[in-house]
Design an enzyme around this catalytic site. Structure first.
Site, PDB file in Angstrom:
ATOM      1  N   SER A 274       0.839  -1.189   0.000  1.00  0.00           N
ATOM      2  CA  SER A 274       0.000   0.000   0.000  1.00  0.00           C
ATOM      3  C   SER A 274       0.887   1.257   0.000  1.00  0.00           C
ATOM      4  O   SER A 274       1.761   1.393  -0.846  1.00  0.00           O
ATOM      5  CB  SER A 274      -0.959  -0.035   1.197  1.00  0.00           C
ATOM      6  OG  SER A 274      -1.956   0.940   1.082  1.00  0.00           O
ATOM      7  N   ASN A 275       0.719   2.161   0.956  1.00  0.00           N
ATOM      8  CA  ASN A 275       1.616   3.312   1.020  1.00  0.00           C
ATOM      9  C   ASN A 275       3.056   2.880   1.228  1.00  0.00           C
ATOM     10  O   ASN A 275       3.988   3.524   0.741  1.00  0.00           O
ATOM     11  CB  ASN A 275       1.184   4.253   2.142  1.00  0.00           C
ATOM     12  CG  ASN A 275       0.027   5.144   1.745  1.00  0.00           C
ATOM     13  OD1 ASN A 275      -0.436   5.110   0.603  1.00  0.00           O
ATOM     14  ND2 ASN A 275      -0.450   5.946   2.675  1.00  0.00           N
TER      15      ASN A 275
END
Length: 612
Positions: A274-275
């Site tokens: 994800s991030n």
């Protein structure tokens, strides 16, 4: 320890810069050399450990979090244990039929030491947390460091299930960064923040992780991602590199008999989801000759290339249109909040029709129009179906509110759309947080409200479509040409990723049905551009996979989707073997998976991992 660590840092910095541009001045190198402060070391053995603080897989599976002896004033050890429990459950599917611990992954006890510090990238107002987990069975001959960044906006343990669960059992040290976000919430009503060990103290304490500039009479909650004024996403790559530099410096200090540890003689593998996946891809940009390999899953990454869209663009679009568009589908995935979201579909469709954003004279026609708009914008039906979860839990609005503040570098109480954050009453009005809520923020929060004891305060809430006005303001920051919109878009532009260096092995993994960070806007254009630039990027596209392994504990999601973590661990295995000269890098793959039947256990055949 501090003197030894500073000396080690000098060696690391020189080693890291030895292959850099010959025109770089000594003064510039000194400015880039990281400085680490508030260092502390803890030991974790004999009923405690690095992976689960002694909880083990059974303890991590418990539905109730580890308790605090005094809920208003938990100890540092209690907070750490609960943070590990919270972050494991937020990232991994630990259900008894989900396969973790039997088919893939491990939460077995790993004794060792943790080293914590603050690091600050040049030009930043506030530090980010860095941590090294050093297992007792670290192989100084193998010299392996896995470096990672927290997913989402999570705290320092936010990648424990990703990097720790693979690196520690394999004898590697694991370096973490919260990449300038995290759960160091400041309570503006009591004037308290979070210390290095997670406990709370007054804002004049010397070791706070975040101390924002405060306007007079400020109230509510401030947190680093929204209120640091640093636009941390622009520096994700530098956060990851500083975590790796902290790892080498700490190893030199902790294992002097095996020193020096440098980028030249220590294997560095970066991994994130994800991030965190976007962060490790940012770390791979340019020369990046300090990295040996990168594995990035479902990365939030943006490049200036055909098909690519920014997180803020597609999140604000989804926040507005998706609640209506979902009324076009039958048989959507169900969560505990689906009944609440369901009743808001018709009001949203009517609001969009009144605003001229869609067409149709009834909800069904309006939903078809909203669906068509999203399809034209690049959303697949699979991504929209999976986005039901993000609509149910109001995730698109949560992302938009926090990121607008971060991109615009806005301070406390200066949000361009008037949003603030606070504990809330049942009617969503602000109230003061309780002592127990404040105490648990560091361990329990995800780094972006809404969450336990902290929510989004929107003064424009009004029936029948309660959040519409605030969302229209957020969307305007993407589309309009006012000063606030230009300020936010300038921050977004600063997050644009570059290409990885040629020859660096990079494996990108993405669920084809990701409904929060759609593959079509992120990984697909990134991989295409990287390959065109001559980079060594391999791409695994996983069918029947969405963004959140943790939500596969919901029975309906478990029968529709497969987890992503098995593919991350498998890619790390393949990359590590390749670096050892014992295997080849994985080839591109469009992986046809088969979700398990209701009540049945996940098996290898469901995953169809290439090469297994």
């Amino acid at each position: 320890m501090i003197g030894t660590l500073c000396a080690a840092l000098a060696a690391v910095s020189l080693g890291a810069c030895a292959t850099g541009p010959t025109t770089t001045s000594a003064m510039a190198l000194a400015k880039e050399a990281p400085m680490f402060t508030m260092q502390r070391t803890t030991e974790h053995r004999d009923g405690d450990d690095l992976l689960s603080a002694g909880l083990g897989l059974d303890g991590l599976r418990e539905m109730v979090p580890p308790s605090f002896a005094n809920p208003d004033r938990p100890t540092a050890a209690e907070l750490r244990r609960r943070a590990l429990w919270s972050n494991w459950r937020g990232i991994a599917d630990l259900g008894p039929t989900g396969g973790f611990g039997s088919l893939y992954g491990s939460a077995a006890a790993v004794p060792g030491r943790e080293f914590h510090a603050y690091a600050t990238v040049p030009g930043a107002r506030h530090p980010h947390r860095v941590m090294l987990q050093l297992p007792d069975d670290f192989d100084a001959g193998k010299r392996c460091v896995v470096v990672t960044a927290s997913s989402g906006s999570r705290g320092i343990y936010g990648a424990i299930a990703v990097a720790g669960a693979w690196g520690l059992p394999n004898g590697c040290a694991v370096a973490y960064t919260d990449k300038g976000a995290g759960t160091d919430y400041v309570d503006l009503d009591t004037g308290t923040g979070v210390r290095s060990d997670g406990t709370r103290a007054r804002l004049d304490a010397g070791d706070l992780a975040f101390r924002p500039a405060l306007p007079q009479a400020a109230s509510g909650v401030a947190f680093k991602h929204a209120h640091s004024g640093d636009n941390p996403e622009a520096d994700w790559g530098r956060h990851v590199k500083q975590a790796a530099e902290f790892a080498l410096a700490t190893l030199n200090d902790a294992l002097p008999q095996a020193a020096p540890f440098t980028f030249d003689n220590t294997r560095i593998i970066a991994v994130g989801i994800s991030n965190g996946g976007g962060a490790v891809l940012r770390a791979a940009e340019g020369a990046a000759d300090w990295l040996d390999a990168v594995v990035a899953a479902e990365p939030n990454v943006y490049i200036d290339a055909p098909g690519a869209r920014t997180l803020y663009d597609y999140s604000t679009e989804a926040a507005l249109l998706m609640p209506c568009a979902l009324a076009h589908f039958d048989g959507l995935p169900q969560s505990p909040l689906s009944p609440v979201a369901l009743v808001m579909r018709a009001p949203r469709c009517a609001s969009l029709r009144a605003a001229g954003m869609i067409e149709g004279d009834d909800t069904a026609a309006q939903a078809r129009s909203a669906h068509a708009r999203l399809r034209d914008a690049g959303w697949s039906d699979g991504a929209m179906r999976a986005a039901t979860l993000s609509v149910d839990f109001d995730l698109f609005r949560a992302v938009a509110v926090t990121y607008a503040s971060a991109y615009g570098r806005y301070s406390v109480n200066a949000h361009p759309c008037g949003f603030t954050f606070a504990a809330q009453n049942p009617d969503f009005s602000a109230r003061a947080a309780t002592a127990a809520e404040r105490a648990a923020w560091w361990s329990d929060a995800s780094g972006v409200p809404p969450g336990p004891g902290a929510g989004i305060v929107d003064s424009t809430l009004a029936p029948p479509d309660f959040t519409l006005q605030g969302l229209q303001c957020l969307r305007a920051l993407n589309d309009d040409d006012g000063a606030a919109a230009r300020r936010v878009r300038e921050g977004i532009a600063a997050t644009t990723a570059g290409m990885p260096r040629k020859g660096l092995p990079v494996v990108v993994i993405h669920g084809a049905d990701d409904g929060l960070v759609p593959m079509a806007f992120t990984s697909t254009p990134y991989v295409a551009a990287a390959k065109e630039a001559g980079a060594d990027v391999r791409f695994w596209q996983v069918r029947n996979a969405q963004h959140f392994d943790g939500f596969l504990a919901l029975p309906d999601y478990a029968t529709r989707y497969v987890p992503m973590l098995p593919y991350v661990y498998a890619a790390l295995d393949r990359v590590s073997a390749h670096l050892d000269g014992q295997g080849t890098l994985p080839a591109d793959a469009d992986i046809a998976t088969t979700p398990r039947a209701a009540g049945s256990a996940l098996e290898a055949a469901h995953l169809a991992i290439p090469g297994q």
